[in-house]
Design an enzyme around this catalytic site. Structure first.
Site, PDB file in Angstrom:
ATOM      1  N   ASP A 146      17.635   8.720 118.832  1.00  0.00           N
ATOM      2  CA  ASP A 146      16.416   8.626 118.024  1.00  0.00           C
ATOM      3  C   ASP A 146      15.513   7.566 118.650  1.00  0.00           C
ATOM      4  O   ASP A 146      15.586   6.386 118.310  1.00  0.00           O
ATOM      5  CB  ASP A 146      16.781   8.264 116.579  1.00  0.00           C
ATOM      6  CG  ASP A 146      15.584   8.313 115.647  1.00  0.00           C
ATOM      7  OD1 ASP A 146      14.458   8.518 116.129  1.00  0.00           O
ATOM      8  OD2 ASP A 146      15.776   8.131 114.429  1.00  0.00           O
ATOM      9  N   HIS A 147      14.673   7.994 119.594  1.00  0.00           N
ATOM     10  CA  HIS A 147      13.833   7.084 120.367  1.00  0.00           C
ATOM     11  C   HIS A 147      12.355   7.375 120.165  1.00  0.00           C
ATOM     12  O   HIS A 147      11.957   8.495 119.834  1.00  0.00           O
ATOM     13  CB  HIS A 147      14.151   7.222 121.856  1.00  0.00           C
ATOM     14  CG  HIS A 147      15.359   6.457 122.286  1.00  0.00           C
ATOM     15  ND1 HIS A 147      15.474   5.891 123.539  1.00  0.00           N
ATOM     16  CD2 HIS A 147      16.508   6.159 121.651  1.00  0.00           C
ATOM     17  CE1 HIS A 147      16.640   5.286 123.643  1.00  0.00           C
ATOM     18  NE2 HIS A 147      17.289   5.442 122.505  1.00  0.00           N
ATOM     19  N   GLY A 178      19.071  -1.449 116.605  1.00  0.00           N
ATOM     20  CA  GLY A 178      17.913  -1.010 117.360  1.00  0.00           C
ATOM     21  C   GLY A 178      17.718  -1.660 118.713  1.00  0.00           C
ATOM     22  O   GLY A 178      18.419  -2.603 119.101  1.00  0.00           O
ATOM     23  N   GLU A 179      16.729  -1.123 119.452  1.00  0.00           N
ATOM     24  CA  GLU A 179      16.328  -1.643 120.755  1.00  0.00           C
ATOM     25  C   GLU A 179      14.832  -1.930 120.740  1.00  0.00           C
ATOM     26  O   GLU A 179      14.056  -1.205 120.132  1.00  0.00           O
ATOM     27  CB  GLU A 179      16.624  -0.640 121.887  1.00  0.00           C
ATOM     28  CG  GLU A 179      18.048  -0.153 121.949  1.00  0.00           C
ATOM     29  CD  GLU A 179      18.199   1.250 121.382  1.00  0.00           C
ATOM     30  OE1 GLU A 179      17.175   1.863 120.989  1.00  0.00           O
ATOM     31  OE2 GLU A 179      19.329   1.725 121.306  1.00  0.00           O
ATOM     32  N   ASN A 217      12.052   0.839 121.429  1.00  0.00           N
ATOM     33  CA  ASN A 217      11.532   1.760 120.421  1.00  0.00           C
ATOM     34  C   ASN A 217      10.868   1.058 119.242  1.00  0.00           C
ATOM     35  O   ASN A 217       9.919   1.580 118.659  1.00  0.00           O
ATOM     36  CB  ASN A 217      12.669   2.634 119.890  1.00  0.00           C
ATOM     37  CG  ASN A 217      13.401   3.340 120.993  1.00  0.00           C
ATOM     38  OD1 ASN A 217      12.809   4.116 121.725  1.00  0.00           O
ATOM     39  ND2 ASN A 217      14.689   3.050 121.141  1.00  0.00           N
ATOM     40  N   GLY A 242      30.441  -5.899 118.729  1.00  0.00           N
ATOM     41  CA  GLY A 242      31.186  -7.143 118.616  1.00  0.00           C
ATOM     42  C   GLY A 242      31.666  -7.355 117.199  1.00  0.00           C
ATOM     43  O   GLY A 242      31.479  -6.501 116.323  1.00  0.00           O
ATOM     44  N   LEU A 302      30.685  -9.283 114.651  1.00  0.00           N
ATOM     45  CA  LEU A 302      29.725  -9.364 113.552  1.00  0.00           C
ATOM     46  C   LEU A 302      29.211  -7.989 113.150  1.00  0.00           C
ATOM     47  O   LEU A 302      29.147  -7.654 111.962  1.00  0.00           O
ATOM     48  CB  LEU A 302      28.565 -10.281 113.945  1.00  0.00           C
ATOM     49  CG  LEU A 302      28.935 -11.744 114.182  1.00  0.00           C
ATOM     50  CD1 LEU A 302      27.699 -12.551 114.576  1.00  0.00           C
ATOM     51  CD2 LEU A 302      29.599 -12.355 112.947  1.00  0.00           C
ATOM     52  N   THR A 317      29.608   2.478 122.041  1.00  0.00           N
ATOM     53  CA  THR A 317      29.319   3.120 123.333  1.00  0.00           C
ATOM     54  C   THR A 317      30.259   2.662 124.439  1.00  0.00           C
ATOM     55  O   THR A 317      30.116   3.085 125.579  1.00  0.00           O
ATOM     56  CB  THR A 317      27.868   2.834 123.764  1.00  0.00           C
ATOM     57  OG1 THR A 317      27.675   1.416 123.858  1.00  0.00           O
ATOM     58  CG2 THR A 317      26.883   3.427 122.769  1.00  0.00           C
TER      59      THR A 317
END
Length: 329
Positions: free
Chosen positions: A36-37, A105-106, A109, A174, A176, A191
């Protein structure tokens, strides 16, 4: 164990993504997962259609295959109230076949809408926690309001709710984020084949399905497969810290100029040998994942579907853990 196919929304247009989903159903995959980008990772990938429209079309043109986002960020570009509504609608249109994969998110985007993408991971996690609270709240029915540190909802109600709500799988890399997945999600998404991710999830009380993407590239010969993956998917070797921070495809182009075919061959199972693909999947089974998504970066999707049906489906479904500390059951 269930096997999925990754629909790369950065590499194909909307009609082609729907076509591939139909072929994935025919090939025997259990589900499709779609990114979803807003932007592709690299300009030469050339695509980035609106994922939710594509998913609606896939739901209408398939019958049994599951659908999942891999993953949606419900905090900046989208408000969580919008995602709650979208996921509920898709669950209805797909007769309960939809899984909502979410993550923090990244920048690639999320920065596009203007307010900015948080620079620190702590704030991103706070946002994700609030977003999941809001989605759950709206899915409980009735008019709802919410006042968080970062997010608000005022007198909102989702009128069309499915009898069985979508499962929510939360992306983690990780301890958290694995705790967020355990406390606020129904499943885990990752991933990397790291058993510690599954261990952190379980230690925090997580007991749901564990999704992971397996990087592969099918072609009639190894070098053709590796060159195709290098051309369009070399961003995948940069690691999550890079992938989450760069703002535009041009930045990923610059960050990946030194990636070589040899680096791709280390990351991806490339070529026509089914044994290499089976071994790649095995690493994820050993790490404790049980919902495995094949992310094919090869140049021939149709050939990959034929290869999967004839060479991969049966052997990967027979895989069991080789004794990793994170069990695959």
């Amino acid at each position: 164990m269930r096997i999925g196919y990754k629909l790369a929304s950065e590499a194909f247009g909307p009609a082609e993504l729907v076509r591939q989903a139909v072929l994935a159903e025919r090939a025997g995959f259990d589900f499709v997962e779609i990114s979803d980008h807003f932007h592709p990772w690299l300009d030469n990938q050339g695509h980035s259609p609106f994922t939710w429209t594509v998913l609606g079309s896939i739901a209408a043109k398939t019958e049994r295959i599951g659908l999942a986002t891999g993953v949606t960020c419900p905090t900046v570009r989208y408000h969580p109230a919008v995602i709650a509504q979208a996921a509920a609608t898709l669950a209805l249109l797909s007769d309960g076949r939809f899984v909502l994969g979410v993550g923090s998110g990244e920048r690639l985007n999320e920065h596009v809408v203007g307010p900015g993408f948080p620079a620190d991971v702590r704030t991103r996690h706070e946002l994700l926690r609030e977003a999941l609270d809001i989605i759950r709240l709206l899915w409980s029915g009735g008019y709802r309001s919410y006042e968080g540190r970062h997010l608000r909802v005022e007198d909102a109600r989702i009128f069309d709710l499915p009898a069985e709500l979508p499962l929510i799988a939360v992306a983690a890399s990780g301890p958290l984020s694995a705790r967020i997945a355990a406390e606020l999600g129904d499943g885990l998404f990752a991933t990397e084949a790291k058993p510690e991710i599954v261990r952190h999830y379980r230690e925090a009380g997580g007991a749901g399905p564990r999704y992971a993407e397996v990087s592969v590239a099918w072609a009639a010969d190894e070098r053709t497969a590796a060159r195709a993956a290098l051309d369009t998917t070399r961003w995948a070797v940069t690691g999550w810290k890079v992938m989450s921070e760069l703002p535009n495809p041009v930045n990923f182009e610059a960050a990946t100029t030194t990636v070589r075919e040899e680096d791709i061959l280390e990351k991806f199972a490339c070529g026509p040998d089914p044994a290499r693909f089976v071994e790649a999947v095995q690493h994820y089974v050993d790490a404790g994942f049980d919902q495995l998504v094949l992310m094919n970066a090869g140049p021939d999707p149709d050939g990959f579907f034929d290869f999967y049906t004839s060479e991969l489906d049966a052997p990967v479904r027979r895989l069991t853990s080789r004794g990793s500390s994170a069990r695959s059951d």
